[in-house]
Design a protein around this motif. Structure first.
Motif: not given
Length: 114
Positions: A67-76, A80-82
């Motif tokens: 499972h990806d952490d929330p920051m990695t999922a947001a970056q995918k 610019t989201l992180p």
């Protein structure tokens, strides 16, 4: 001078880390949980783990699920989201990545529309 050594003092010869492990503590370690974090890289060709150990590691990963952490999922989703989530201005590279990602999505929509 202590003892018969001409190399150093008796402090050099203390048994601190040279003691043997007790038999009761020997079999308490569980595989893949001992040692330092990330000390073994799964794809390291110089790592001397057996094929059975590598297979057990892969099975363990499948059970846990990667499972990806929330920051990695947001970056995918948006490069610019992180930075925006942390209240910072996105870097120039993140902005360029977002533009390229938007162009790729537009090109894919155009191709699938034909």
């Amino acid at each position: 001078m202590s003892g018969n050594s001409s190399v150093g003092t008796s402090g050099v010869y203390e048994a601190g880390d040279q003691r043997n492990v007790k038999a009761s503590e020997l079999n308490k370690a569980t595989p893949y949980e001992e040692g330092k974090e990330h000390s073994h890289k799964p794809n390291d060709s110089k790592d001397e783990r057996s094929i059975a150990n590598r297979l057990a590691n892969e099975e363990r990963k499948e059970k846990e699920g990667d499972h990806d952490d929330p920051m990695t999922a947001a970056q995918k989703k948006d490069p610019t989201l992180p930075a925006q989530l942390h209240g910072n201005e996105p870097s120039k590279g993140a902005k360029i990545d977002a533009e390229l990602q938007a162009e790729d999505e537009a090109a894919l929509k155009k191709k699938s529309g034909k």
